[in-house]
Design an enzyme around this catalytic site. Structure first.
Site, PDB file in Angstrom:
ATOM      1  N   SER A   1       0.723  -1.208   0.129  1.00 45.52           N
ATOM      2  CA  SER A   1      -0.115   0.140   0.085  1.00 45.52           C
ATOM      3  C   SER A   1       0.916   1.377   0.106  1.00 45.52           C
ATOM      4  CB  SER A   1      -0.883  -0.137   1.302  1.00 45.52           C
ATOM      5  OG  SER A   1      -0.114   0.484   2.231  1.00 45.52           O
ATOM      6  N   LYS A   2       0.279   2.374  -0.324  1.00 44.15           N
ATOM      7  CA  LYS A   2       0.863   3.744  -0.083  1.00 44.15           C
ATOM      8  C   LYS A   2       1.869   3.905   1.029  1.00 44.15           C
ATOM      9  CE  LYS A   2       0.667   6.254  -3.941  1.00 44.15           C
ATOM     10  NZ  LYS A   2       1.745   6.322  -4.396  1.00 44.15           N
ATOM     11  N   ARG A   3       1.501   3.156   2.181  1.00 44.55           N
ATOM     12  CA  ARG A   3       2.074   3.295   3.322  1.00 44.55           C
ATOM     13  C   ARG A   3       3.587   2.819   3.226  1.00 44.55           C
ATOM     14  NH1 ARG A   3       0.854  -0.432   6.560  1.00 44.55           N
ATOM     15  NH2 ARG A   3      -0.942  -1.010   5.295  1.00 44.55           N
TER      16      ARG A   3
END
Ligand code: GLU
Length: 490
Positions: free
Chosen positions: A253-255
């Site tokens: 994910s973007k995280r």
């Protein structure tokens, strides 16, 4: 052995092409190309609110950019056109009718409010949320009457009792108890069919023999397998590719990193490195060889060798791989591929770089061993383009230079010595030897000269050979930067 292999990639144009989607496309493509099969591209644009034409164009460009091509698709046509799912909706409705008539589907009149109450009750009883099939047993006469009165309804699939089993070419035998599969909605009250229904309609109509897609679709597969049964249609082989995980071992994910293919292109990863890295996400050539070509991948790839375990997206390895591709490529190709990054950083225009081609090639050759991406190349040569007065010093460079107490005096005497040496241009090779001799003659350690000198010339703590750097800067700017360094490092 299945003859006439037909695989597909079916992206929804609701966003950028996800890096996991790119891998799905690549694996499908390689499977077809390695077996004389066909690779079909189908755009699943049935969500009108989130699907855009821009996304679709970008997805197609992204796939082409990776070097993939398709035998059938929205832009190239084919015997099973149309390849936009929303253009096939009349066919989907026709097929929904078939299932309704065969008793595999039924009309459900339950309102949203009723379903909410049902869910609350199930939640309170800590039971699994699933439709309670209230409308499944309605008498035909009642159904007719309610339809005639214009009462809205959805079409639900009538899940039979028993178990649904299928062989997954990646995961082995998979069995779901049908009680885990609720009577799901096939067609919404506005007449729009849902993903699980249309994907099977289209896969049947397009003669798809193998469905390879991300593991997130594994839960949908029992619904789809039951549909093949309902249609009396042979089911394709399934293969669910392992999730791509971030370094936190959770779904990428973007995280923990960029998730779109385009992000990596924008960061200047070479195309071949992207492909090679994607190949390694759940597959390995022989467990020892990390670097291989697309041709080798096509030749060796088999879905049976894809691993079940989640593939950790190791960005450090990706960067390393990118650097390997840069090092094995030519200076010219690196210069060309990096040019847009140099321009985008505002260092120079494309015309300026063209006019100074020899110079630019020399600079690129000088940093080729030190960069891993095109963007890194632009970063590393930026100091050459800034005005001498505006050159900034990295903290590390300045600290390193200031460690040497006699730095100003050394730079000053070196400058006096250097001036006549480079009066007619910088010849790196002889100058390097002469400068080393100068250091020895002055009883200095190398770093006592070279650390402050590098800081003054480049503002960086490390970098390519300093005498090459002087040649790239030219004599006048070399002298000017040392003069400025004497003031600034005082
Ligand atoms: N449109 C679906 C997706 O983008 C396709 C899933 C499938 O391959 O069945 O996830």
């Amino acid at each position: 052995m299945v003859q006439n292999i037909r695989v597909r990639f079916a992206p929804s144009p609701t966003g950028k092409l996800h890096i996991g989607g790119a891998r799905t496309a690549l694996f499908n493509w390689a499977y077809a190309r390695g077996r004389g099969g066909k690779f079909v591209l189908r755009i699943e644009d049935t969500d009108p609110e989130r699907s855009t034409f821009e996304n679709e164009v970008a997805i197609l460009q992204g796939l082409r950019g990776l070097g993939l091509d398709w035998d059938e698709g929205p832009d190239v046509g084919g015997p099973h056109a149309p390849y936009h799912q929303k253009d096939r909706i009349a066919r989907h409705k026709e097929l929904a009718q078939v299932l309704l008539e065969k008793g595999w589907a039924y009309r459900c009149f339950c309102t949203r409010e009723r379903l909410e109450v049902l869910n609350q009750e199930l939640t309170a009883k800590k039971e699994r949320l699933a439709y309670d099939r209230r409308c499944r047993g309605l008498a035909a006469s009642e159904v007719e009457a309610r339809v005639a009165q214009g009462e809205p309804f959805v079409l639900r699939f009538a899940v039979p009792d028993g178990k649904t089993a299928f062989k997954d070419l990646v995961r082995g035998d998979v069995v779901f108890g049908n009680e885990e599969v609720e009577d799901w909605v096939m067609v919404r009250s506005d007449g729009n069919p849902t993903y699980n229904f249309v994907v099977v309609c289209d896969d049947i109509d397009m003669g798809i023999t193998h469905v390879f897609r991300g593991e997130e679709h594994l839960v949908n597969t029992p619904k789809q397998v039951l549909l093949y049964k309902a249609f009396d249609s042979a089911q394709p082989e399934f293969g669910h590719l392992p999730l791509m995980l971030g370094t936190d071992k959770k779904k990428l994910s973007k995280r923990t990193g960029d998730t779109a293919l385009q992000d990596y292109i924008d960061r200047g990863f070479p195309r071949e490195a992207i492909i090679n890295f994607l190949c390694l996400q759940g597959w390995a050539l022989d467990g020892a060889t990390d670097i291989f070509s697309l041709e080798q991948f096509v030749e060796k790839f088999d879905i049976k060798d894809v691993s079940k375990a989640g593939a950790v997206f190791d960005i450090d390895k990706f960067m390393w791989l990118a650097g390997e591709y840069i090092r094995t490529g030519t200076v010219e190709s690196l210069a060309d591929a990096s040019l847009p990054f140099v321009v985008r950083k505002g260092l120079a225009t494309a015309d300026e770089l063209k006019a100074r081609r020899e110079w630019y090639l020399a600079v690129v050759a000088g940093v080729k061993e030190r960069v891993r991406t095109y963007a890194e190349l632009a970063d590393q040569i930026a100091y050459l383009f800034v005005d001498d007065e505006k050159l900034t010093y990295d903290e590390a460079a300045e600290k390193g230079a200031k460690k040497h107490e006699r730095r100003v005096e050394i730079l000053r005497t070196f400058l006096d010595w250097l001036r006549p040496q480079i009066a007619h241009g910088v010849q790196p090779e002889p100058l390097r030897n002469a400068a080393k001799q100068w250091v020895a003659d002055n009883n200095l350690e190398m770093p006592a000269l070279f650390q402050p000198l590098r800081c003054a010339l480049t503002g960086q703590a490390g970098g390519p050979d300093l005498f090459d750097t002087m040649a790239w800067l030219s004599s006048a700017r070399t002298l000017r930067r040392i003069e400025l360094g004497i003031e600034r490092l005082a």
